[in-house]
Design a protein around this motif. Structure first.
Motif: not given
Length: 335
Positions: A136-139, A269-271, A102-105, A96-97
């Protein structure tokens, strides 16, 4: 023998239809003046060499890891079904993480669009839901952007994912399946893959504790958790701390058929991903409050064997039987 124009058009139409289902592009052929078949070489055409389509760079989602993107033939296809596989139930959090990474990208290009996560009641009961604050904090994903659809049966989940994959209102669709159900066959995955292609959106198939069954997904990534390194500070690594989340990644299937194993860290931080190249990381740090290690043993004495076979050694008595071990050891995602 030269191929007639009708036969050539028929073969090309069949190749295009098969390629549309399987996610590859057909080979462009044209007849020469002598009637032989040669590959087209004009720049406005897509050529297939050795079974691989030469697609544009915009068709792939780049992970930022050059070695991984090269092994995948350019990256993950944006408009396709991609399979992210966890071999055991305890890998559900890592799978899941990695999917959310990948969704964040994907959201860099499709900002503001929601993501639909489809699964059965069994999936969400076993693995739980992602932690809202961590999104929000991680992704960098707002909690209201992630929508969940809990279906009572697998057939309902497949139908919801298939209908959602055809919609351009979603940035991506995630379908999470447990085990190796018979309904998740080539026919079902081909339909999902075709819908994702037509909509131009990625569809991520997350699989928990299942076999690597044949699917229409061009890419299969096997993901598990990797040991986190220590947190970096100005003075160096902070002993006993937990650094960035890390994933162990194996390529099970790709367009290039090239194997590969990677350890990736996600920078919240930089995703962005970063590849970790060191050989090993300590999973459990040494205790700072424990006593010194036990000294080496002294002289070894030989004792006579027990007279009765019913007498067992103390070492054997101290070991628990297999029935005493807990049946479920996999961690769950935070609810």
């Amino acid at each position: 023998m030269a191929m007639s124009a009708v036969a050539r058009d028929t073969v090309f139409a069949l190749r295009r239809q098969i390629a549309k289902i399987e996610g590859t592009l057909p080979e462009r052929l044209e007849a020469s003046a002598a009637g032989s078949i040669v590959d087209a070489t004009r720049s406005d055409r897509t050529i297939v060499r050795r079974g691989l389509a030469v697609a544009s760079a915009d068709a792939f989602l780049h992970t930022g890891i050059g070695r991984l993107d090269a092994a995948l033939g350019g990256g993950l296809p944006k408009a396709a079904l991609s399979e992210i596989h966890g071999l055991e139930t305890r890998d559900a959090g890592a799978v899941a993480g990695f999917a959310l990474s990948l969704v964040s990208l994907v959201l860099r290009e499709k900002q503001g669009l929601p993501i639909l996560w489809v699964g059965t009641a069994e999936i969400f009961h076993e693995a739980g839901f992602p932690y809202a604050r961590g999104l929000h904090a991680l992704f960098g994903i707002e909690p209201e952007q992630l929508l969940f659809s809990e279906a009572p049966k697998l057939l309902d989940a497949l139908w919801i994912a298939e209908e959602a994959a055809r919609m351009t209102a979603f940035a991506a669709v995630i379908l999470e399946i447990r085990g190796s159900p018979q309904r998740l066959d080539l026919t079902a995955t081909r339909r999902l893959h075709a819908r994702a292609q037509n909509a131009g959106r990625p569809l991520l198939l997350l699989r928990q504790a299942g076999e690597a069954d044949p699917t229409a997904a061009p890419v299969r990534l096997i993901v598990s958790a990797a040991a986190a390194a220590s947190r970096e500070t100005v003075a160096g690594p902070l002993a006993g701390s937990i650094g960035r989340p890390a994933f162990k990644l194996d390529i099970g299937k790709s367009r290039t058929a090239l194997p590969g194993q990677f350890t990736l860290e996600w920078n919240p931080n930089e995703h962005a991903f970063a590849e970790r190249t060191e050989n090993s990381v300590a999973v459990v740090p040494a205790s700072g409050r424990g006593a010194d290690p036990a000294p080496a043993p002294g002289a070894v004495l030989a004792f006579p064997a027990p007279a009765s076979p019913a007498v067992t050694s103390p070492a054997a008595c101290d070991q628990p039987s297999r029935q005493q071990h807990p049946a479920h050891r996999g961690p769950r995602r935070a609810g």
